[in-house]
Design a protein around this motif. Structure first.
Motif, short mmCIF file in Angstrom:
data_model
loop_
_atom_site.label_atom_id
_atom_site.label_comp_id
_atom_site.label_asym_id
_atom_site.label_seq_id
_atom_site.Cartn_x
_atom_site.Cartn_y
_atom_site.Cartn_z
N ILE A 53 0.83 -1.21 0.00
CA ILE A 53 0.00 0.00 0.00
C ILE A 53 0.86 1.26 0.00
N ILE A 54 1.98 1.22 0.73
CA ILE A 54 2.85 2.39 0.79
C ILE A 54 3.42 2.68 -0.61
N ALA A 55 3.88 1.58 -1.25
CA ALA A 55 4.43 1.76 -2.60
C ALA A 55 3.38 2.29 -3.55
N LEU A 56 2.15 1.75 -3.44
CA LEU A 56 1.08 2.20 -4.33
C LEU A 56 0.75 3.66 -4.10
N SER A 57 0.73 4.08 -2.84
CA SER A 57 0.40 5.47 -2.55
C SER A 57 1.47 6.40 -3.11
N LEU A 58 2.73 5.94 -3.02
CA LEU A 58 3.82 6.74 -3.61
C LEU A 58 3.68 6.81 -5.12
N ARG A 59 3.31 5.68 -5.73
CA ARG A 59 3.16 5.64 -7.18
C ARG A 59 2.05 6.58 -7.65
N ASN A 60 1.02 6.73 -6.81
CA ASN A 60 -0.11 7.55 -7.20
C ASN A 60 0.19 9.05 -7.10
N GLN A 61 1.34 9.38 -6.53
CA GLN A 61 1.77 10.78 -6.48
C GLN A 61 2.73 11.03 -7.64
N ARG A 62 2.43 12.01 -8.47
CA ARG A 62 3.27 12.32 -9.61
C ARG A 62 4.57 12.96 -9.15
N SER A 63 5.68 12.47 -9.71
CA SER A 63 6.98 13.08 -9.42
C SER A 63 7.43 13.97 -10.57
N ASN A 64 6.81 13.74 -11.76
CA ASN A 64 7.21 14.44 -12.99
C ASN A 64 8.68 14.17 -13.32
N VAL A 65 9.14 12.95 -12.99
CA VAL A 65 10.49 12.52 -13.32
C VAL A 65 10.41 11.28 -14.21
N ILE A 66 11.17 11.27 -15.28
CA ILE A 66 11.21 10.14 -16.22
C ILE A 66 12.60 9.51 -16.18
N GLY A 67 12.66 8.18 -16.11
CA GLY A 67 13.93 7.47 -16.20
C GLY A 67 14.22 7.08 -17.65
N VAL A 68 15.48 7.16 -18.04
CA VAL A 68 15.90 6.75 -19.39
C VAL A 68 17.12 5.84 -19.26
N ILE A 69 17.07 4.68 -19.91
CA ILE A 69 18.22 3.78 -19.94
C ILE A 69 18.66 3.61 -21.40
N ILE A 70 19.92 3.95 -21.67
CA ILE A 70 20.47 3.82 -23.02
C ILE A 70 21.73 2.96 -22.98
N PRO A 71 22.09 2.33 -24.11
CA PRO A 71 23.31 1.51 -24.13
C PRO A 71 24.58 2.34 -24.00
N GLU A 72 24.67 3.42 -24.79
CA GLU A 72 25.90 4.24 -24.79
C GLU A 72 25.55 5.68 -25.12
N ILE A 73 25.98 6.58 -24.28
CA ILE A 73 25.66 8.00 -24.49
C ILE A 73 26.59 8.65 -25.50
N VAL A 74 27.75 8.02 -25.77
CA VAL A 74 28.73 8.63 -26.67
C VAL A 74 28.28 8.58 -28.13
N HIS A 75 27.34 7.71 -28.47
CA HIS A 75 26.88 7.61 -29.84
C HIS A 75 26.05 8.84 -30.21
N TYR A 76 26.34 9.38 -31.38
CA TYR A 76 25.58 10.54 -31.87
C TYR A 76 24.09 10.22 -31.94
N PHE A 77 23.76 8.99 -32.36
CA PHE A 77 22.36 8.60 -32.47
C PHE A 77 21.65 8.71 -31.13
N PHE A 78 22.24 8.12 -30.09
CA PHE A 78 21.58 8.14 -28.78
C PHE A 78 21.55 9.55 -28.18
N SER A 79 22.56 10.35 -28.43
CA SER A 79 22.51 11.73 -27.95
C SER A 79 21.40 12.50 -28.65
#
Length: 338
Positions: A53-79
């Motif tokens: 319930i605690i986790a769910l209540s936290l999830r129901n509150q918007r943080s306006n933060v997005i996580g991004v996972i990429i393989p390599e940031i040095v690539h022009y394509f991914f940048s």
């Protein structure tokens, strides 16, 4: 099994279904059959399963933060992708947190753990080359966190995807070489556990077949980095196999191949033509300039972020959407005989 310790994974294991299916069944998702919902809810009641319930209540509150996972940031394509993501995120009041897997499965899992332990509204992922197990992505669905895959997606996860038309891009590249009179076309292929590698290989094969060119399996070689291209191109030359062109899965591999060809006295494109994929900045830095397939990274980032925002703000579940972006062949000096 103590009721206080029962998790979605336990219920999934006992019923022989995925954790994500259990999660959706408990939420009365329309994609799940009534029979599966019945079995899941009966077992959940039997073990007195209760969500955190605690986790769910936290999830129901918007943080306006997005996580991004990429393989390599040095690539022009991914940048470029990140620039597209951030443009849309900023327009809608979201902050972006970026983590790099460095093509390492363990680091990818660790990044997912970090995001799961924090407060994010959703996550955008381009999967590492090594990844073959997807439990760490299923956990986002269990927690009710939307996930959108971009560029490197996986069929095993029911989620939104934004991908390049890799098949058509590879088809264009290969057919271009055939039109230039090439018949012994080498393909330096990407990992076949990723859809990108599969689709680019299949595009190459289809173009060869459609144009009546004999396919020599010996000319299809796993090779997708600059360093591996230095090795594989030299091995190819030393083998004595006849070839008149090379189509590579990305531009870095093409740059490696060109370096070795020139070192061995070959003229590009007179003796051997080379075509890459990606339209990375590398393609204009090499000499001769590299013919390649342009993939719209900035547009991909924008589309992926737009899909994620749509998921975050939707009022009812909708089926996953796959958006396929078109590619464009950019003909330069490495394949065009004057």
């Amino acid at each position: 099994m103590k009721s206080s310790q029962v998790t979605i994974k336990d219920i999934a294991r006992e019923l022989g279904i995925s954790p994500s299916t259990v999660s959706r069944a408990l939420k009365d998702h329309p994609d799940i059959s009534q029979e599966t919902k019945r079995l899941v809810n009966e077992l959940a009641a039997k073990y007195n399963y209760k969500p955190n319930i605690i986790a769910l209540s936290l999830r129901n509150q918007r943080s306006n933060v997005i996580g991004v996972i990429i393989p390599e940031i040095v690539h022009y394509f991914f940048s470029s992708v990140i620039s597209g993501i951030e443009e849309v995120a900023n327009e809608h009041g979201y902050s972006v947190m970026i983590s790099q897997s460095a093509e390492d499965y363990t680091r990818e899992v660790a990044a997912c753990d970090t995001f799961l332990n924090g407060i994010i509204d959703g996550i955008l992922v381009s999967v590492s080359k090594e990844t073959a197990n997807y439990d760490h992505f299923h956990r986002f669905e269990e927690e009710g966190i939307p996930i959108v895959f971009f560029d490197r997606a996986v069929d095993e996860i029911q989620a939104d995807k934004v991908i390049i038309d890799d098949f058509d891009g590879a088809y264009q590249a290969t057919e271009h070489l055939i039109v230039q009179g090439r018949r012994k076309i080498v393909h330096f292929a990407g990992p076949q556990n990723r859809l990108i590698g599969q689709n680019r290989l299949n595009g190459y094969l289809k173009a060869m077949r459609d144009n009546g060119v004999v396919i020599d399996e010996r000319l299809i070689i796993p090779c997708d980095t600059f360093q591996s291209a230095l090795v594989e191109t030299q091995k190819l030359i030393d083998s004595g196999l006849k070839f008149d062109s090379i189509f590579t899965v990305n531009d870095f591999t093409a740059a490696g191949a060109m370096k070795v060809l020139l070192r061995n006295g070959y003229k590009i494109p007179t003796d051997i033509a080379v075509v890459g994929f990606g339209d990375d900045q590398t393609s204009l830095m090499v000499e001769p300039t590299l013919t390649t397939v342009n993939q719209p990274g900035f547009e991909m980032g924008k589309k992926a972020m737009e899909q994620l925002i749509r998921r975050i703000t939707q009022s009812k579940p909708e089926p996953p959407v796959t958006e396929i972006l078109k590619t464009q062949l950019i003909v330069r000096e490495s394949s065009r005989v004057k």
